[in-house]
Scaffold this motif. Structure first.
Motif, PDB file in Angstrom:
ATOM      1  N   ARG A 142     -47.375   4.124  72.311  1.00 49.34           N
ATOM      2  CA  ARG A 142     -47.693   3.832  73.713  1.00 49.34           C
ATOM      3  C   ARG A 142     -46.554   3.116  74.428  1.00 49.34           C
ATOM      4  O   ARG A 142     -46.411   3.253  75.644  1.00 49.34           O
ATOM      5  N   SER A 202     -45.585   4.979  77.735  1.00 50.87           N
ATOM      6  CA  SER A 202     -45.794   4.306  79.019  1.00 50.87           C
ATOM      7  C   SER A 202     -44.537   4.288  79.872  1.00 50.87           C
ATOM      8  O   SER A 202     -44.613   4.276  81.106  1.00 50.87           O
ATOM      9  N   GLU A 203     -43.367   4.305  79.228  1.00 50.79           N
ATOM     10  CA  GLU A 203     -42.104   4.281  79.961  1.00 50.79           C
ATOM     11  C   GLU A 203     -41.571   5.678  80.247  1.00 50.79           C
ATOM     12  O   GLU A 203     -41.056   5.950  81.328  1.00 50.79           O
ATOM     13  N   TRP A 235     -45.100   9.907  79.505  1.00 52.00           N
ATOM     14  CA  TRP A 235     -46.117  10.455  80.409  1.00 52.00           C
ATOM     15  C   TRP A 235     -45.521  11.398  81.442  1.00 52.00           C
ATOM     16  O   TRP A 235     -46.201  12.321  81.909  1.00 52.00           O
ATOM     17  N   LYS A 292     -55.589   5.296  81.257  1.00 52.08           N
ATOM     18  CA  LYS A 292     -54.634   4.892  82.306  1.00 52.08           C
ATOM     19  C   LYS A 292     -53.438   5.842  82.370  1.00 52.08           C
ATOM     20  O   LYS A 292     -52.920   6.124  83.449  1.00 52.08           O
ATOM     21  N   PHE A 293     -53.008   6.369  81.208  1.00 58.37           N
ATOM     22  CA  PHE A 293     -51.907   7.329  81.207  1.00 58.37           C
ATOM     23  C   PHE A 293     -52.349   8.655  81.818  1.00 58.37           C
ATOM     24  O   PHE A 293     -51.614   9.277  82.586  1.00 58.37           O
ATOM     25  N   GLN A 335     -52.406   8.376  85.520  1.00 60.49           N
ATOM     26  CA  GLN A 335     -51.052   8.446  86.070  1.00 60.49           C
ATOM     27  C   GLN A 335     -50.592   9.894  86.209  1.00 60.49           C
ATOM     28  O   GLN A 335     -49.980  10.272  87.206  1.00 60.49           O
ATOM     29  N   TYR A 386     -58.587   1.544  75.211  1.00 67.17           N
ATOM     30  CA  TYR A 386     -57.355   1.094  74.587  1.00 67.17           C
ATOM     31  C   TYR A 386     -57.448   1.042  73.071  1.00 67.17           C
ATOM     32  O   TYR A 386     -56.472   1.272  72.360  1.00 67.17           O
TER      33      TYR A 386
END
Length: 217
Positions: free
Chosen positions: A74, A78-79, A82, A114-115, A118, A137
């Motif tokens: 993750r 996350s950076e 995605w 959440k990903f 996005q 999570y």
């Protein structure tokens, strides 16, 4: 005129091709866990199920190391992961036409919610999607059947022939069948042809164009 009143879509392998992002995130996690010597087949099998299942069952990690590997995955995802992603050609037009055809659409994914949110916002799918439901999570709510069930319950959707689950893995087909939905397997994603056909979906399509024909009529 669309053939369905409500359609629940999977995300990875169904609406978007996130092969590169998932693969790079996995390689990052395995490198940091100092896991080497695995086969390419194992990497392919990782795509689809919840992260926790993949690390524990495919790489034999215990609970503590599984949690750590998920964190590494993750961190990268996350950076970078995605948005190492793209919609399959024709998907945006399909969603738009379904929307204007009066179809109510949802997304059910084992990806961290959440990903996934996005991603659908990045590609502007969110203006057509009523609700996206993903994993929490800790991965405790990553089971596809329970995710589908939550969507049906929240929106008071009764299982019927005109309610469809569309996805690229057996988890999508099994989850849809468990809730009494019409199931549509897409072969252009990450699932294996033999596995998908053995799951006995109501429809089996090989391209987005064929999916359009099934959903739009």
């Amino acid at each position: 005129m669309a053939n369905f009143s409500h359609i629940i879509f999977d995300l990875d392998g169904t609406l978007t091709d996130n092969t590169r992002g998932i693969r790079n995130s996995l390689l990052y996690a395995l490198e940091h866990m100092q896991i080497h010597g695995y086969s390419e087949d194992v990497l392919d099998k990782f795509i689809g199920p919840p992260l926790q299942w993949g690390f524990s069952q495919l790489f034999g990690l215990n609970e503590r190391n599984t949690k750590l590997a998920v964190e590494y995955f993750r961190d990268y995802y996350s950076e970078n992961g995605w948005h190492e992603n793209e919609p399959y050609p024709g998907i945006y037009q399909l969603l738009e036409d379904l929307h204007f055809g009066g179809v109510k659409m949802y997304v059910a994914t084992s990806k961290l919610e959440k990903f996934a949110q996005q991603i659908i916002e990045h590609f502007e799918f969110d203006k057509y999607i009523i609700q996206l439901k993903g994993a929490d999570y800790g991965g405790h709510s990553a089971n596809k059947t329970s995710i589908i069930s939550d969507i049906l319950t929240v929106h008071r959707i009764k299982p019927f022939l005109n309610v469809a689950m569309v996805g690229d893995t057996v988890y999508d087909i099994e989850g849809g069948k468990a809730k009494g939905l019409t199931t549509v397997a897409v072969a252009y994603g990450f699932g294996k042809e033999e596995d998908l056909k053995n799951a006995n979906p109501d429809y089996y399509v090989e391209t987005v164009e064929e999916l359009y024909e099934v959903l739009m009529g």
